[in-house]
Design a protein around this motif. Structure first.
Motif, PDB file in Angstrom:
ATOM      1  N   SER A 185     -10.719   1.111  -3.842  1.00  0.00           N
ATOM      2  CA  SER A 185     -10.504   2.563  -3.881  1.00  0.00           C
ATOM      3  C   SER A 185     -10.246   3.014  -5.312  1.00  0.00           C
ATOM      4  CB  SER A 185      -9.306   2.935  -3.007  1.00  0.00           C
ATOM      5  OG  SER A 185      -8.102   2.547  -3.655  1.00  0.00           O
ATOM      6  N   ASP A 187       0.906  -2.390  -6.341  1.00  0.00           N
ATOM      7  CA  ASP A 187       0.911  -1.055  -6.945  1.00  0.00           C
ATOM      8  C   ASP A 187       0.115  -0.082  -6.080  1.00  0.00           C
ATOM      9  OD1 ASP A 187       2.500  -1.945  -9.011  1.00  0.00           O
ATOM     10  OD2 ASP A 187       0.835  -2.277 -10.397  1.00  0.00           O
ATOM     11  N   GLU A 188      -0.999  -0.558  -5.538  1.00  0.00           N
ATOM     12  CA  GLU A 188      -1.761   0.313  -4.633  1.00  0.00           C
ATOM     13  C   GLU A 188      -0.950   0.608  -3.365  1.00  0.00           C
ATOM     14  OE1 GLU A 188      -5.539  -1.150  -3.245  1.00  0.00           O
ATOM     15  OE2 GLU A 188      -6.137   0.833  -2.543  1.00  0.00           O
ATOM     16  N   THR A 189      -0.255  -0.410  -2.873  1.00  0.00           N
ATOM     17  CA  THR A 189       0.611  -0.206  -1.707  1.00  0.00           C
ATOM     18  C   THR A 189       1.705   0.815  -2.032  1.00  0.00           C
ATOM     19  OG1 THR A 189       0.171  -2.446  -0.951  1.00  0.00           O
ATOM     20  CG2 THR A 189       2.163  -1.404  -0.103  1.00  0.00           C
ATOM     21  N   GLN A 241      -0.982  -5.770  -8.932  1.00  0.00           N
ATOM     22  CA  GLN A 241      -1.813  -4.563  -8.814  1.00  0.00           C
ATOM     23  C   GLN A 241      -2.037  -4.182  -7.346  1.00  0.00           C
ATOM     24  OE1 GLN A 241      -2.708  -2.462 -11.049  1.00  0.00           O
ATOM     25  NE2 GLN A 241      -2.802  -3.496 -13.027  1.00  0.00           N
ATOM     26  N   GLN A 242      -2.151  -5.163  -6.466  1.00  0.00           N
ATOM     27  CA  GLN A 242      -2.302  -4.846  -5.038  1.00  0.00           C
ATOM     28  C   GLN A 242      -1.054  -4.145  -4.510  1.00  0.00           C
ATOM     29  OE1 GLN A 242      -3.341  -8.846  -3.680  1.00  0.00           O
ATOM     30  NE2 GLN A 242      -5.394  -8.152  -3.192  1.00  0.00           N
ATOM     31  N   ALA A 274      -7.566   3.764  -6.323  1.00  0.00           N
ATOM     32  CA  ALA A 274      -6.225   3.249  -6.635  1.00  0.00           C
ATOM     33  C   ALA A 274      -6.229   1.776  -7.023  1.00  0.00           C
ATOM     34  CB  ALA A 274      -5.308   3.465  -5.429  1.00  0.00           C
ATOM     35  N   VAL A 275      -7.388   1.137  -6.953  1.00  0.00           N
ATOM     36  CA  VAL A 275      -7.474  -0.294  -7.239  1.00  0.00           C
ATOM     37  C   VAL A 275      -7.702  -0.509  -8.734  1.00  0.00           C
ATOM     38  CG1 VAL A 275      -8.932  -2.337  -6.902  1.00  0.00           C
ATOM     39  CG2 VAL A 275      -8.318  -0.901  -4.957  1.00  0.00           C
ATOM     40  N   HIS A 276      -6.987  -1.457  -9.283  1.00  0.00           N
ATOM     41  CA  HIS A 276      -7.190  -1.798 -10.686  1.00  0.00           C
ATOM     42  C   HIS A 276      -8.382  -2.758 -10.820  1.00  0.00           C
ATOM     43  CE1 HIS A 276      -6.470  -3.662 -14.613  1.00  0.00           C
ATOM     44  NE2 HIS A 276      -5.919  -2.502 -14.904  1.00  0.00           N
ATOM     45  N   GLN A 296      -6.593   4.277 -10.808  1.00  0.00           N
ATOM     46  CA  GLN A 296      -5.682   5.427 -10.734  1.00  0.00           C
ATOM     47  C   GLN A 296      -5.875   6.384 -11.909  1.00  0.00           C
ATOM     48  OE1 GLN A 296      -1.541   4.113 -10.115  1.00  0.00           O
ATOM     49  NE2 GLN A 296      -0.895   6.201 -10.576  1.00  0.00           N
TER      50      GLN A 296
END
Ligand code: AVJ
Ligand code: FE
Length: 478
Positions: free
Chosen positions: A440, A181-183, A178-179, A442-444, A375
């Motif tokens: 954020s 994925d944010e990247t 997940q990190q 965008a963080v899961h 997201q």
């Protein structure tokens, strides 16, 4: 990176969008249930919990890479980022290393891959020139790893070894994916080309948002910082320890675009007084004059967001500012950034019981009424949103919306020990990195909680980071 004017792109090709794959329903129902497993979950339920966490991460990784063509997957969209296809194979390689090899005792599937996907061997800027797996190969590789992980998850005992306690290694790998994925989202934001991502806008601010006090007082006293109990907490969040925090005032919401514009219009970027020496040097070298992705046209501030150009929404928390900009804004406003301890006390401390909560609203994982995470939207929600997510002191939007820069350097808590590997946290400890808190949009949820610590260089702007400010009480206010 300078703020150059950006051309308006043609309308979306409609080739693909995240809507439908990472749907509102999927995120609000299932995904929000696993901020980390409850301590008393029976073993069979724990396996389901782990499987859902791994599956949610994979759905998202595939959605973020299936939406562009092979050319865009292997291209370097910014020297700051890896090609998307690197992130994709890297999450599979970490999964192989930790789950199949460390937990399962299996032999390497493709020993030659380890070096290519070791983040410490090659800086991001070099990665496009490595003999990486192509998009189809990368997808096959991570699917093969995942197939073996499903077999392992069925039979491995989830206790007896520290790495497996409460399924920790699986939780760590779900968070890791997940990190990334944010990247990958940050890479999408930097990418030039037609928009491919889509999500509904967040709802307008609730009626009371305009009447909220600008700041709240957090009285002096001890609180418990960090955790020794959170089953999927990473090493840098541990152990729980008492910290005495003097009284301070903190903003009720993150700093908005409107407030930040006032700093710009007041000449804040041209006035050395507001900047630290390092900040001023960087502002001059990088010619900073507004948040990344902002530009001015016909007297109006516009921004580029995932390939679309739009007016900057005044009520939204500012994002894409670096630590130096946040620090300069705070000084201009006669304030300062909160320390990490102040931020966490405002987030977790319950003055009625004296204990620290997992989240501002309590110990339950985040639901869609608490926070803008996962997201569900492609932007922060207006300042004052999510009254149900407020902390006991009435501070809002501590979780979700924007990562918040703090005044603090990234260091280990008293009693820290690196686990399970030094390269997750410990090698980054020191004055080079500043801590960000809260997560954020965008963080899961699996990678977000009141104790979670993120860190980055004070010059970083492509991350989804904003800030809120704090101040010491005046003598008559204590
Ligand atoms: C915690 C976000 C700073 O992206 O460098 C990913 C997370 N660590 N792979 C990063 C991480 C290893 C890390 N941050
Ligand atoms: Fe990684």
């Amino acid at each position: 990176m300078p703020n150059e004017p950006v051309p308006t792109h043609p309308e979306p090709l409609g080739r693909c969008s995240l809507a439908g794959t990472v749907s509102e329903e999927a995120l609000s129902e299932e995904a929000f249930l696993f901020a980390g497993p409850p301590a008393d979950l029976p073993e069979e339920r724990l396996r389901e919990h782990i499987a859902a966490a791994l599956q949610a991460a994979r759905d998202r990784s595939l959605a973020l890479t299936d939406c562009v063509d092979d050319h865009d997957l292997v291209a370097q969209h910014s020297r700051l980022m890896s090609p998307l296809v690197w992130d994709l194979a890297h999450v599979g390689n970490q999964e192989e290393l930790w789950l199949l090899r460390a937990v399962g005792g299996q032999e390497p599937m493709r020993p030659e891959l380890d070096e290519l996907y070791d983040a410490f061997q090659h800086p991001r800027a070099e990665r496009p020139r490595l003999p990486l797996l192509g998009p189809a190969e990368a997808r096959r590789y991570i699917a093969a790893v995942r197939g073996r992980v499903w077999d392992l998850l069925e039979r491995v005992p989830l206790r007896g070894r520290r790495l497996l306690e409460a399924g920790f290694a699986f939780g760590m790998i779900a968070q890791h994916e997940q990190q990334h994925d944010e990247t990958m989202l940050a890479t999408h934001q930097l990418r030039r080309g037609a928009p491919v991502l889509d999500a509904p806008a967040p709802p307008p601010a609730p009626p009371d948002a305009a009447r909220l006090p600008a700041e709240v007082l957090i009285p002096a006293g001890p609180f418990t910082m960090g955790t020794s109990a959170e089953p999927w907490a990473l090493d840098n969040e541990r152990p729980a320890h008492q910290v005495h925090v003097p009284a301070f005032w903190i903003d009720t919401t993150p700093v908005t675009n409107a407030a930040y514009q006032a700093f710009i219009e007041a000449g804040g970027y041209r006035d050395e007084r507001w900047w630290s020496p390092e900040g001023w040097a960087y502002r001059c070298a990088a010619r900073l004059s507004a948040p990344l992705f902002w530009f001015r046209e016909g007297g109006q501030w516009l921004r580029r967001r995932f390939g679309r150009v739009e007016p900057v929404p005044p009520e939204e928390p500012v994002q894409h500012v670096c630590w130096y900009e946040a620090d300069a804004y705070a000084r201009w406003a006669g304030r300062r950034l909160p320390t990490e301890a102040e931020w966490e006390k405002a987030c977790r401390h319950d003055p009625a019981t004296g204990r620290s909560r997992r989240f501002p609203w309590g110990d339950d994982g985040p639901g869609p009424r608490h926070a803008n995470l996962g997201q569900r939207h492609l932007q922060p929600a207006p300042a004052g949103s999510y009254p149900d997510g407020a902390s006991p002191y009435g501070v809002r939007q501590l979780i979700g919306d924007v990562w918040e820069w703090t005044a603090s350097d990234f260091t280990g808590y008293p009693g820290f020990h690196a686990w399970p590997y030094r390269e997750y946290s410990e090698v980054f400890f020191g004055p080079a990195y500043k801590v960000l808190r809260g997560g954020s949009w965008a963080v899961h949820p699996v990678a977000c909680r009141g104790t979670f610590r993120n860190w980055d260089y004070p010059i970083r702007r492509q991350i989804f980071a904003g800030f809120r400010t704090a101040r010491d009480p005046r003598p008559d206010e204590e």
